[in-house]
Design a protein around this motif. Structure first.
Motif, PDB file in Angstrom:
ATOM      1  N   VAL A  89      -6.319   7.255  -6.511  1.00 19.17           N
ATOM      2  CA  VAL A  89      -5.548   7.998  -4.776  1.00 19.17           C
ATOM      3  C   VAL A  89      -4.518   6.568  -5.089  1.00 19.17           C
ATOM      4  O   VAL A  89      -4.274   5.613  -5.079  1.00 19.17           O
ATOM      5  N   ARG A  90      -3.464   7.103  -4.892  1.00 19.82           N
ATOM      6  CA  ARG A  90      -2.236   5.940  -4.261  1.00 19.82           C
ATOM      7  C   ARG A  90      -1.560   6.457  -2.811  1.00 19.82           C
ATOM      8  O   ARG A  90      -1.317   7.287  -2.701  1.00 19.82           O
ATOM      9  N   TYR A  91      -0.963   4.876  -2.351  1.00 20.69           N
ATOM     10  CA  TYR A  91       0.140   4.707  -1.643  1.00 20.69           C
ATOM     11  C   TYR A  91       1.161   4.788  -0.810  1.00 20.69           C
ATOM     12  O   TYR A  91       0.994   3.576  -1.682  1.00 20.69           O
ATOM     13  N   GLN A  92       2.243   5.187  -0.971  1.00 21.93           N
ATOM     14  CA  GLN A  92       3.440   4.530  -1.237  1.00 21.93           C
ATOM     15  C   GLN A  92       4.298   4.376   0.217  1.00 21.93           C
ATOM     16  O   GLN A  92       4.199   5.627   1.041  1.00 21.93           O
ATOM     17  N   TYR A  93       4.328   3.028   0.365  1.00 24.96           N
ATOM     18  CA  TYR A  93       5.124   2.875   1.728  1.00 24.96           C
ATOM     19  C   TYR A  93       7.380   3.386   1.446  1.00 24.96           C
ATOM     20  O   TYR A  93       7.118   3.738   0.597  1.00 24.96           O
ATOM     21  N   THR A  94       7.707   3.405   3.095  1.00 21.02           N
ATOM     22  CA  THR A  94       8.605   4.091   2.679  1.00 21.02           C
ATOM     23  C   THR A  94       9.710   3.034   1.612  1.00 21.02           C
ATOM     24  O   THR A  94      10.498   3.891   1.823  1.00 21.02           O
ATOM     25  N   ASN A  95       9.505   2.010   2.024  1.00 17.43           N
ATOM     26  CA  ASN A  95       9.627   0.425   0.942  1.00 17.43           C
ATOM     27  C   ASN A  95      10.051   0.722  -0.146  1.00 17.43           C
ATOM     28  O   ASN A  95      10.430   0.091  -0.634  1.00 17.43           O
ATOM     29  N   GLY A  96       9.060   1.822  -0.517  1.00 18.94           N
ATOM     30  CA  GLY A  96       8.207   1.868  -2.176  1.00 18.94           C
ATOM     31  C   GLY A  96       7.796   1.167  -2.828  1.00 18.94           C
ATOM     32  O   GLY A  96       6.978   1.457  -3.809  1.00 18.94           O
ATOM     33  N   THR A  97       6.535   0.051  -2.038  1.00 20.04           N
ATOM     34  CA  THR A  97       6.141   0.015  -2.411  1.00 20.04           C
ATOM     35  C   THR A  97       4.112   0.553  -2.665  1.00 20.04           C
ATOM     36  O   THR A  97       4.060   1.292  -1.173  1.00 20.04           O
ATOM     37  N   VAL A  98       3.936  -0.098  -4.307  1.00 18.23           N
ATOM     38  CA  VAL A  98       2.628   1.296  -3.959  1.00 18.23           C
ATOM     39  C   VAL A  98       0.698   0.804  -3.685  1.00 18.23           C
ATOM     40  O   VAL A  98       1.467  -0.898  -4.060  1.00 18.23           O
ATOM     41  N   LEU A  99       0.355   1.148  -3.132  1.00 18.97           N
ATOM     42  CA  LEU A  99      -0.998  -0.067  -2.862  1.00 18.97           C
ATOM     43  C   LEU A  99      -2.338   1.296  -4.254  1.00 18.97           C
ATOM     44  O   LEU A  99      -2.116   3.007  -3.732  1.00 18.97           O
ATOM     45  N   THR A 100      -3.329   1.002  -4.198  1.00 21.96           N
ATOM     46  CA  THR A 100      -3.934   1.578  -4.949  1.00 21.96           C
ATOM     47  C   THR A 100      -4.758   1.706  -3.596  1.00 21.96           C
ATOM     48  O   THR A 100      -4.927   1.819  -2.807  1.00 21.96           O
ATOM     49  N   GLY A 101      -5.708   2.528  -4.531  1.00 20.70           N
ATOM     50  CA  GLY A 101      -7.248   3.163  -3.437  1.00 20.70           C
ATOM     51  C   GLY A 101      -7.498   2.089  -3.229  1.00 20.70           C
ATOM     52  O   GLY A 101      -8.168   2.323  -0.979  1.00 20.70           O
ATOM     53  N   SER A 102      -8.065   1.249  -3.245  1.00 19.23           N
ATOM     54  CA  SER A 102      -9.419   0.423  -2.749  1.00 19.23           C
ATOM     55  C   SER A 102      -7.814  -0.669  -1.688  1.00 19.23           C
ATOM     56  O   SER A 102      -8.524  -1.186  -1.241  1.00 19.23           O
ATOM     57  N   GLU A 103      -6.853  -0.879  -2.176  1.00 20.88           N
ATOM     58  CA  GLU A 103      -6.368  -1.826  -1.502  1.00 20.88           C
ATOM     59  C   GLU A 103      -5.310  -1.296  -0.086  1.00 20.88           C
ATOM     60  O   GLU A 103      -5.565  -1.565   0.983  1.00 20.88           O
ATOM     61  N   LEU A 104      -5.198   0.314  -0.564  1.00 24.14           N
ATOM     62  CA  LEU A 104      -5.228   1.439   0.975  1.00 24.14           C
ATOM     63  C   LEU A 104      -6.400   1.024   1.746  1.00 24.14           C
ATOM     64  O   LEU A 104      -6.443   0.738   3.366  1.00 24.14           O
ATOM     65  N   LYS A 105      -7.670   0.383   1.172  1.00 29.17           N
ATOM     66  CA  LYS A 105      -8.615   1.230   1.684  1.00 29.17           C
ATOM     67  C   LYS A 105      -9.410  -0.810   2.835  1.00 29.17           C
ATOM     68  O   LYS A 105      -9.068  -0.537   3.700  1.00 29.17           O
ATOM     69  N   ALA A 106      -8.566  -1.527   1.898  1.00 29.29           N
ATOM     70  CA  ALA A 106      -8.952  -2.291   2.568  1.00 29.29           C
ATOM     71  C   ALA A 106      -7.357  -3.388   3.349  1.00 29.29           C
ATOM     72  O   ALA A 106      -8.045  -4.404   4.421  1.00 29.29           O
ATOM     73  N   ARG A 107      -6.266  -2.604   3.470  1.00 30.42           N
ATOM     74  CA  ARG A 107      -5.142  -2.035   4.529  1.00 30.42           C
ATOM     75  C   ARG A 107      -5.839  -1.138   6.269  1.00 30.42           C
ATOM     76  O   ARG A 107      -4.613  -0.938   6.564  1.00 30.42           O
ATOM     77  N   GLY A 108      -6.819  -1.322   6.008  1.00 30.76           N
ATOM     78  CA  GLY A 108      -7.335  -0.101   7.309  1.00 30.76           C
ATOM     79  C   GLY A 108      -7.466   0.624   7.352  1.00 30.76           C
ATOM     80  O   GLY A 108      -7.875   1.743   8.249  1.00 30.76           O
TER      81      GLY A 108
END
Length: 252
Positions: A89-108
Motif C-alpha cells: 500500500v502506498r499514498y502519494q500527496y499532491t506534491n508527489g511525496t509517497v508514503l509506505t503503508g506504515s508511514e501512512l498509519k504513522a501520519r494518522g
C-alpha cells in the motif's frame, strides 16, 4: 416473559455474529503494507483509476482520491461483500511525496479489515486529496472489480492478451477504447458509472490452439462419417451377394 426476551436477544446476537455484522476489525500488518510492488505504480496516469493486470494473477491499482477513505471489497456468489486483500500500500500527496503503508498509519491514516471490507484511510494531513495505490489478487484471464471511485478508468493487460474475439474476450461496461502499446492492450473509459468493471481476456496463442483443435475435430469427425458410410455400403453389397432382399430405404 423475561426469559423469552433474553433468549430472543441471545438468538439475535448469534445471528448477527454469524452474519458478520459484529465481526471484529483488525489492522493489516506493516510488513504486508510495506511490501514492494512487482513494478512501480502508475502515479503519472491521467485517469481516476489505473489498473495494471499482472501475469502472476495479481494487479496493481492506483486511485485518485476525493474522499478521506476508500472501501475495498469483492462480491461473492451470493452477492455479499468479502474484503479485498491488499499489500504494498502506498499514498502519494499532491506534491508527489509517497508514503509506505506504515508511514501512512504513522501520519494518522489506517488500513483495516473485517470479514466484509478492507478500508484505507488517508493520513490526517491529506485533505481528501492525493492517490492511493495497492496490489491485490486477480483471476487468470479475467479481471473483475467493483468501481470504488467514479470517473475515468484504464485497465492494462499483460503482454499478448486481447479481448476482441467473442466467447474468449469480453469487456464491461461498453463505451471503451483500446490501444496496444508495447504489446500491452490498454482499455480506457472516459467515464465509468456502473457498479463494476469486468475484462475477460485471452492469450493470442490460445486462438491458434483452439483453431487447431477445431480443425482436428472436424477432420476426425469427417473421417468417421466417411468410414461409417463405407461400412453401410459394404454391408448392403454383401446382402445383395447373398441374395437377400434389400429395401431401398437401406441405402439411406
Amino acid at each position: 416473559m423475561n426469559r423469552r426476551l433474553l433468549a430472543g436477544c441471545v438468538a439475535l446476537a448469534l445471528l448477527l455474529v454469524t452474519a458478520g455484522c459484529l465481526g471484529g476489525t483488525s489492522t493489516v500488518p506493516n510488513d504486508q503494507l510495506d511490501a514492494a510492488p512487482d513494478e512501480p505504480y502508475a502515479w503519472d496516469a491521467d485517469t481516476d483509476a489505473h489498473i495494471t493486470v499482472q501475469e502472476n494473477g495479481q494487479f496493481r491499482a492506483v486511485y485518485e482520491m476525493n474522499q478521506s477513505s476508500v472501501t475495498l471489497y469483492r462480491l461473492d456468489g451470493f452477492g455479499s461483500r468479502t474484503p479485498l486483500p491488499v499489500e504494498a500500500v502506498r499514498y502519494q500527496y499532491t506534491n508527489g511525496t509517497v508514503l509506505t503503508g506504515s508511514e501512512l498509519k504513522a501520519r494518522g491514516g489506517n488500513v483495516t479489515q473485517n470479514d466484509r471490507i478492507t478500508t484505507i484511510g488517508l493520513p490526517a494531513d491529506a485533505n481528501r486529496d492525493g492517490k492511493i495505490a495497492f496490489t491485490s489478487s486477480s483471476t487468470p484471464k479475467r479481471f473483475s472489480l467493483p468501481t470504488f471511485v467514479e470517473g475515468s478508468y484504464e485497465v492494462v493487460l499483460p503482454p499478448d492478451r486481447r479481448v476482441s474475439f467473442p466467447i474468449f474476450g469480453a469487456v464491461r461496461p461498453g463505451g471503451y477504447e483500446t490501444e496496444v502499446i508495447d504489446n500491452h492492450l490498454h482499455i480506457r473509459w472516459e467515464s465509468v458509472t456502473t457498479d463494476s468493471v469486468v475484462v475477460q481476456f485471452y492469450l493470442q496463442r490460445d486462438l491458434f490452439i483452439f483453431a487447431g483443435i477445431a480443425a482436428i475435430s472436424i477432420l476426425v469427425g469427417g473421417a468417421g462419417i466417411v468410414y461409417y458410410r463405407r461400412q453401410i455400403e459394404e454391408l448392403r453389397k454383401r446382402r445383395q451377394d447373398l441374395g437377400l432382399d434389400v429395401e431401398k430405404d437401406d441405402r439411406n
